[in-house]
Design a protein around this motif. Structure first.
Motif, PDB file in Angstrom:
ATOM      1  N   ILE A 114       4.582  13.460  -1.402  1.00  0.00           N
ATOM      2  CA  ILE A 114       5.552  13.278  -2.276  1.00  0.00           C
ATOM      3  C   ILE A 114       5.564  11.881  -2.615  1.00  0.00           C
ATOM      4  O   ILE A 114       5.266  11.035  -1.897  1.00  0.00           O
ATOM      5  N   TYR A 115       5.329  11.388  -4.176  1.00  0.00           N
ATOM      6  CA  TYR A 115       5.112   9.983  -4.439  1.00  0.00           C
ATOM      7  C   TYR A 115       6.145   9.924  -5.502  1.00  0.00           C
ATOM      8  O   TYR A 115       6.608  10.708  -6.213  1.00  0.00           O
ATOM      9  N   SER A 116       6.828   8.569  -5.728  1.00  0.00           N
ATOM     10  CA  SER A 116       7.711   8.280  -6.830  1.00  0.00           C
ATOM     11  C   SER A 116       7.350   8.343  -8.091  1.00  0.00           C
ATOM     12  O   SER A 116       6.078   8.295  -8.271  1.00  0.00           O
ATOM     13  N   GLU A 117       8.060   8.151  -9.098  1.00  0.00           N
ATOM     14  CA  GLU A 117       7.439   8.227 -10.495  1.00  0.00           C
ATOM     15  C   GLU A 117       6.873   6.917 -10.716  1.00  0.00           C
ATOM     16  O   GLU A 117       5.952   7.017 -11.512  1.00  0.00           O
ATOM     17  N   THR A 118       7.263   5.744 -10.093  1.00  0.00           N
ATOM     18  CA  THR A 118       6.483   4.701 -10.481  1.00  0.00           C
ATOM     19  C   THR A 118       5.034   4.930  -9.845  1.00  0.00           C
ATOM     20  O   THR A 118       4.093   4.406 -10.576  1.00  0.00           O
ATOM     21  N   THR A 119       4.687   5.563  -8.681  1.00  0.00           N
ATOM     22  CA  THR A 119       3.395   5.482  -8.248  1.00  0.00           C
ATOM     23  C   THR A 119       2.743   6.602  -9.207  1.00  0.00           C
ATOM     24  O   THR A 119       1.731   6.054  -9.629  1.00  0.00           O
ATOM     25  N   ALA A 120       3.412   7.478  -9.608  1.00  0.00           N
ATOM     26  CA  ALA A 120       2.819   8.445 -10.441  1.00  0.00           C
ATOM     27  C   ALA A 120       2.247   7.672 -11.688  1.00  0.00           C
ATOM     28  O   ALA A 120       1.146   7.894 -12.271  1.00  0.00           O
ATOM     29  N   PRO A 172      -5.190   1.983   0.013  1.00  0.00           N
ATOM     30  CA  PRO A 172      -5.386   3.046   0.790  1.00  0.00           C
ATOM     31  C   PRO A 172      -4.660   4.094   1.080  1.00  0.00           C
ATOM     32  O   PRO A 172      -4.387   4.408   2.386  1.00  0.00           O
ATOM     33  N   LEU A 173      -4.208   5.024   0.072  1.00  0.00           N
ATOM     34  CA  LEU A 173      -3.351   6.056   0.453  1.00  0.00           C
ATOM     35  C   LEU A 173      -3.824   7.184  -0.085  1.00  0.00           C
ATOM     36  O   LEU A 173      -4.598   7.111  -1.103  1.00  0.00           O
ATOM     37  N   ALA A 174      -3.685   8.263   0.408  1.00  0.00           N
ATOM     38  CA  ALA A 174      -4.133   9.748  -0.182  1.00  0.00           C
ATOM     39  C   ALA A 174      -3.060  10.517  -0.671  1.00  0.00           C
ATOM     40  O   ALA A 174      -2.062  10.796   0.085  1.00  0.00           O
ATOM     41  N   TYR A 175      -3.048  10.614  -1.936  1.00  0.00           N
ATOM     42  CA  TYR A 175      -1.702  11.541  -2.598  1.00  0.00           C
ATOM     43  C   TYR A 175      -1.879  12.955  -2.857  1.00  0.00           C
ATOM     44  O   TYR A 175      -0.816  13.522  -3.004  1.00  0.00           O
ATOM     45  N   ALA A 176      -3.061  13.362  -3.056  1.00  0.00           N
ATOM     46  CA  ALA A 176      -3.462  14.460  -3.479  1.00  0.00           C
ATOM     47  C   ALA A 176      -3.715  15.522  -2.464  1.00  0.00           C
ATOM     48  O   ALA A 176      -4.385  14.878  -1.443  1.00  0.00           O
TER      49      ALA A 176
END
Ligand code: ADP
Ligand code: MG
Ligand code: ZN
Length: 625
Positions: free
Chosen positions: A533-539, A514-518
């Motif tokens: 900001i999110y990590s490569e892995t999350t991307a 349940p996170l909002a990234y954009a």
């Protein structure tokens, strides 16, 4: 303006002619010429009395007292001859007189300067005159002759109306409010998407308040010359203060009020900043007792300079959103007063079928329907005309003369049938209203779903169904025609957008959580939330999950259509014949294809064939034996 240039041009030409004449006259104003050999002859004959040398130019006086002029190619040689004859010689250097030199240089410059000055002066005077008129010209007064727009013309936005009515009351009876020490806001900002009635509401206030109403557009203050906008703002408030109580309305205020780095334009930035500053200063400059209310409207509140919202400026903000069902009905009713509508038309039904329409679109809908009915010489507007008008507004005008190849039509038929069958199969989806392969505007085919309720929140299941329906088009093309076409472009884009939002914004994926990234969409009310900001892995996870979501939905659509393949073929082939089908017709075809499938196992009975005749294609039904 052209006249000014003309005058300037005339002055310049006259000046040049005068100057040329002067020069010419000076050159001509010398003694009559004499050929050099004649001069030498008269010298030999002792007829020359006196010689005056100026460079190579020779002026001479002969013994009879006549004056001549000539030119010597070789002064040195001539000097020898002259001194032999003992002739009086005077000489001077060949320099033009300082006066003439000065004149040659300064006169053209002077002409240009004077001309330019005259031009500028006239221009400035004219501008000043216009500026003086600027504010005065913009005042709207209602004197009972012209019928003003009133609050009755504004429907479907009750809250905004109430708030503004309060302000009108204040202007009418300021004592009632000031008695208790209350003061109303100085500035009211109407914000909302285009066409929701902001300008209309402002006009209604002008009609209701009975005070002078100064109406401007933000672009009135945006001029090419730096400082003009700012001076207009000052003028406007000077004028307004003379006429209190009054209302100043600035429509599309974002044209001046955009914060400095919102509009990446290079030029005009300074000008805009100055105008905005002038506006801020002026709004601080009058007190609440001045009973001036500044009303502004914008579609882009997100780009407004925050300084404008500070208390004491636009401290009251009214957000107007597209109306709900009830609001839509009210707006349709308001606009229906001007046209004749058949009694059989159920306006509530139209309101129900137009989710997301703004006031402007509804006004347009009524007008288009009236146009369509009038074209067919009808007495009144029928429900059919409204439907046609709606299609036209939503998808553009029917492209009658547009020729599509047979293959394209078949592709479209399968594609749309795919959307329709998947929709029909999913219990939670909005029901089908209409399927068509008549190209309208940019869209090729189209499957319309009826939205039953205005949804504010969507469930995960509903969204998955939406993606599945979008995938239905491509899956049907694959199953029915074994092909992939560009026709699915729009579907794929929308599906991907929904899936991305589900994963990144709405927390509907287990792995991402349940996170909002954009950040949310730019545009109306789009807050400037910082991009997280999110990590490569999350991307990488996001990419994978979005893909998985869309692919799962595609597989689901594929499975549904595989299972209903006979129906798909039947529906698509029928669409090719009829071009448009509604829900009931689709149901008949469904039954027809069920019969057909059953019949394939056994021999078709008389009754089966009879049933199939009920299908809208009649005896053209491709599945009739
Ligand atoms: P905005 O300024 O918000 O972009 P407008 O006020 O210019 O929109 O609306 C355009 C037209 O749409 C109006 O002239 C009116 O005919 C119609 N309209 C919009 N909203 C409403 C409404 N709430 N009630 C009635 N008509 C409306
Ligand atoms: Mg407007
Ligand atoms: Zn499609």
């Amino acid at each position: 303006m052209t006249r000014l240039f003309y005058t300037f041009f005339l002055i310049a030409v006259l000046g040049v002619i005068g100057f040329a004449t002067a020069l010419f006259w000076r050159m001509e104003n010398t003694s009559p010429p004499l050929k050099y050999d004649e001069f030498l002859t008269s010298l030999e004959n002792n007829e020359v009395a006196e010689v005056h040398l100026k460079g190579g130019n020779i002026s001479l006086t002969d013994i009879y007292g006549r004056e001549f002029s000539t030119f010597s190619p070789d002064v040195g040689e001539l000097m020898g001859k002259l001194s032999k004859k003992k002739i009086a010689i005077t000489a001077e250097e060949n320099h033009p007189s300082p006066f003439w030199t000065l004149l040659t240089v300064t006169l053209p410059i002077a002409i240009i300067l004077i001309g330019g000055l005259v031009l500028m002066q006239t221009q400035r005077r004219r501008e000043a005159e216009e500026e003086q008129k600027f504010a005065k010209n913009k005042v709207i007064r209602f004197d009972g002759n012209n019928k003003p727009i009133t609050f009755d013309d504004v429907a479907g936005i009750p809250e905004a109306k109430e708030e503004l009515k309060e302000i009108v009351n204040f202007l009418k009876e300021p004592k009632k409010f000031s008695r208790l020490g209350a003061s109303l806001p100085k500035g009211v900002l109407l914000q909302g998407p285009p066409g929701t009635g902001k300008t209309l509401l402002a006009k209604a206030i002008a009609g209701e308040a009975g005070v002078p109403f100064y109406s401007f557009s933000g672009s009135d203050f945006v001029e090419m010359f730096v400082g003009v906008g700012a001076s207009r703002v000052r003028d406007l408030f000077r004028e307004a203060k003379k006429n209190t109580p009054c209302i100043v309305f600035i429509d599309e205020i974002d044209a001046v009020g955009a914060h400095r780095n919102a509009t990446g334009s290079v030029g005009g930035q300074d000008e805009r900043g100055q105008t905005l500053n002038a506006l801020l200063v002026e709004m601080d400059g009058f007190s609440r007792d001045d009973t001036i209310i500044v009303l502004a409207a914008t579609n882009r509140p997100d780009i407004l300079d925050p300084a404008l919202r500070r208390p004491g400026r636009f401290d009251r903000q009214i957000t107007i959103l597209p109306p709900d069902v009830k609001g839509r009905l009210n707006i349709i009713q308001v606009h229906s007063k001007r046209v004749t509508i058949s009694e059989r038309v159920d306006l509530a039904e139209i309101a129900k079928n137009t989710p997301g329409f703004t006031g402007a679109e509804l006004a347009n809908l009524v007008n288009e329907a009236a146009l369509i009915a009038a074209r067919e010489n009808k007495e009144a507007i029928e429900a059919k005309d409204f439907n046609e008008a709606k299609d036209r507004i939503l998808i553009g005008i029917e492209r009658k003369g547009f020729v599509i190849s047979k293959d394209d039509r078949r592709t479209m038929a399968y594609h749309e049938a795919g959307h329709a069958i998947v929709t029909r199969h999913l219990p939670g989806a909005d029901p089908i209203q209409k399927i068509t392969i008549i190209p309208r505007g940019r869209a090729m085919g189209h499957t319309l779903q009826q939205t039953l309720v205005d949804r504010q929140a969507y469930t995960k299941e509903y969204l998955q169904d939406r993606i599945t329906i979008l995938m239905g088009g491509r899956a049907a093309e694959k199953i029915g025609l074994n092909q992939q076409t560009t026709g699915a472009e729009d579907d794929l884009l929308r599906a991907t957008q929904i899936a991305t939002k589900m994963v990144c914004q709405w927390g509907m994926n287990e792995i991402i959580g349940p996170l909002a990234y954009a950040k949310s969409d730019e545009g109306f009310l789009g807050d400037q939330a910082n991009q997280l900001i999110y990590s490569e892995t999350t991307a990488r996870h996001i990419d994978m999950e979005v893909r998985k979501l869309v692919e799962d939905c595609y597989q689901r659509a594929y499975a549904i259509l595989q299972q209903e393949k006979a129906f798909l073929t039947h529906l698509a082939e029928t669409l090719l014949q009829t071009e448009t089908l509604d829900r009931e017709e689709m149901e008949i075809i469904f039954e027809c294809s069920q019969k057909k499938q059953a019949a394939e196992a056994t021999e078709p009975s008389e009754e089966d064939i009879h049933q199939c005749m009920a299908c809208p294609t009649g005896n053209q039904c491709p599945h009739l034996p």
